[in-house]
Design a protein around this motif. Structure first.
Motif, mmCIF file in Angstrom:
data_model
loop_
_atom_site.group_PDB
_atom_site.id
_atom_site.type_symbol
_atom_site.label_atom_id
_atom_site.label_comp_id
_atom_site.label_asym_id
_atom_site.label_seq_id
_atom_site.Cartn_x
_atom_site.Cartn_y
_atom_site.Cartn_z
ATOM 1 N N THR A 1 0.820 -1.206 0.000
ATOM 2 C CA THR A 1 0.000 0.000 0.000
ATOM 3 C C THR A 1 0.854 1.258 0.000
ATOM 4 O O THR A 1 1.819 1.362 0.747
ATOM 5 N N ILE A 2 0.444 2.212 -0.827
ATOM 6 C CA ILE A 2 0.968 3.566 -0.808
ATOM 7 C C ILE A 2 -0.128 4.415 -0.178
ATOM 8 O O ILE A 2 -1.255 4.441 -0.659
ATOM 9 N N VAL B 1 -3.311 2.134 -3.764
ATOM 10 C CA VAL B 1 -3.193 3.495 -3.268
ATOM 11 C C VAL B 1 -4.365 3.769 -2.343
ATOM 12 O O VAL B 1 -5.522 3.635 -2.738
ATOM 13 N N TYR C 1 0.956 -2.504 -6.055
ATOM 14 C CA TYR C 1 0.683 -1.549 -4.987
ATOM 15 C C TYR C 1 -0.757 -1.075 -5.133
ATOM 16 O O TYR C 1 -1.240 -0.895 -6.246
ATOM 17 N N ASN D 1 -5.972 6.756 -0.390
ATOM 18 C CA ASN D 1 -5.928 8.208 -0.327
ATOM 19 C C ASN D 1 -6.660 8.673 0.932
ATOM 20 O O ASN D 1 -7.880 8.678 0.997
ATOM 21 N N ALA E 1 -2.842 5.366 -8.986
ATOM 22 C CA ALA E 1 -3.361 4.005 -8.828
ATOM 23 C C ALA E 1 -3.579 3.350 -10.190
ATOM 24 O O ALA E 1 -3.242 2.175 -10.386
ATOM 25 N N ALA F 1 -3.929 11.133 -7.168
ATOM 26 C CA ALA F 1 -3.798 9.861 -6.454
ATOM 27 C C ALA F 1 -4.511 8.733 -7.212
ATOM 28 O O ALA F 1 -4.017 7.608 -7.270
#
Length: 141
Positions: A26-27, A63, A61, A65, A51, A47
């Motif tokens: 995860t970011i 995303v 990954y 937000n 993704a 964002a």
């Protein structure tokens, strides 16, 4: 062919996203309205575009937000611990500080809050990307 492609994007892509493995990394995007995409359609916010790019390039990954319009470093410092616990990110993109400047908050207080967010993120095991903010010159030094 257009109908088939449309059906693929409407049906297959959401199903693939829902079926992502539990080990997906995860970011965490942690910012203000600039990151939340205030005033933009969801699909135009940076964002969301990130993704999409990760998915297109098959980079594992997701995303998350957690940006809030109007957020300051004070608010971010208050909610970072719970946000880190919820998302358990490998990367935190920290994009706060613009509203602090626009509201005339001291640079020292803003720096202290950002340092707290960075330190908590690092303690959680995440790497941190700090996004720089620049105020218009008419706001003064």
């Amino acid at each position: 062919m257009v109908v088939s492609l449309f059906a693929f994007y409407v049906l297959a892509v959401p199903a693939a996203l829902a079926a992502q493995p539990a080990w997906s990394r995860t970011i965490l995007v942690f910012g203000d309205s600039l990151s939340a995409g205030y005033g933009l359609p969801r699909e135009k916010a940076w964002a969301h575009l990130l993704a999409e790019r990760l998915q297109q390039q098959r980079i594992d990954y997701t995303v998350a937000n957690a940006s809030i319009s109007g957020e300051t470093s004070v608010g971010g410092a208050r909610r970072i611990a719970a946000t880190l616990a919820k998302h358990q990110p490998e990367v935190v993109v920290l994009a706060l500080g613009a509203n602090d400047g626009l509201r005339g908050h001291s640079i020292e207080a803003t720096r202290s809050n950002l340092e707290l967010i960075i330190n908590q993120s690092l303690k959680s095991g995440a790497q941190v990307v700090l996004v720089g903010m620049q105020l218009p010159p008419n706001y003064g030094g």
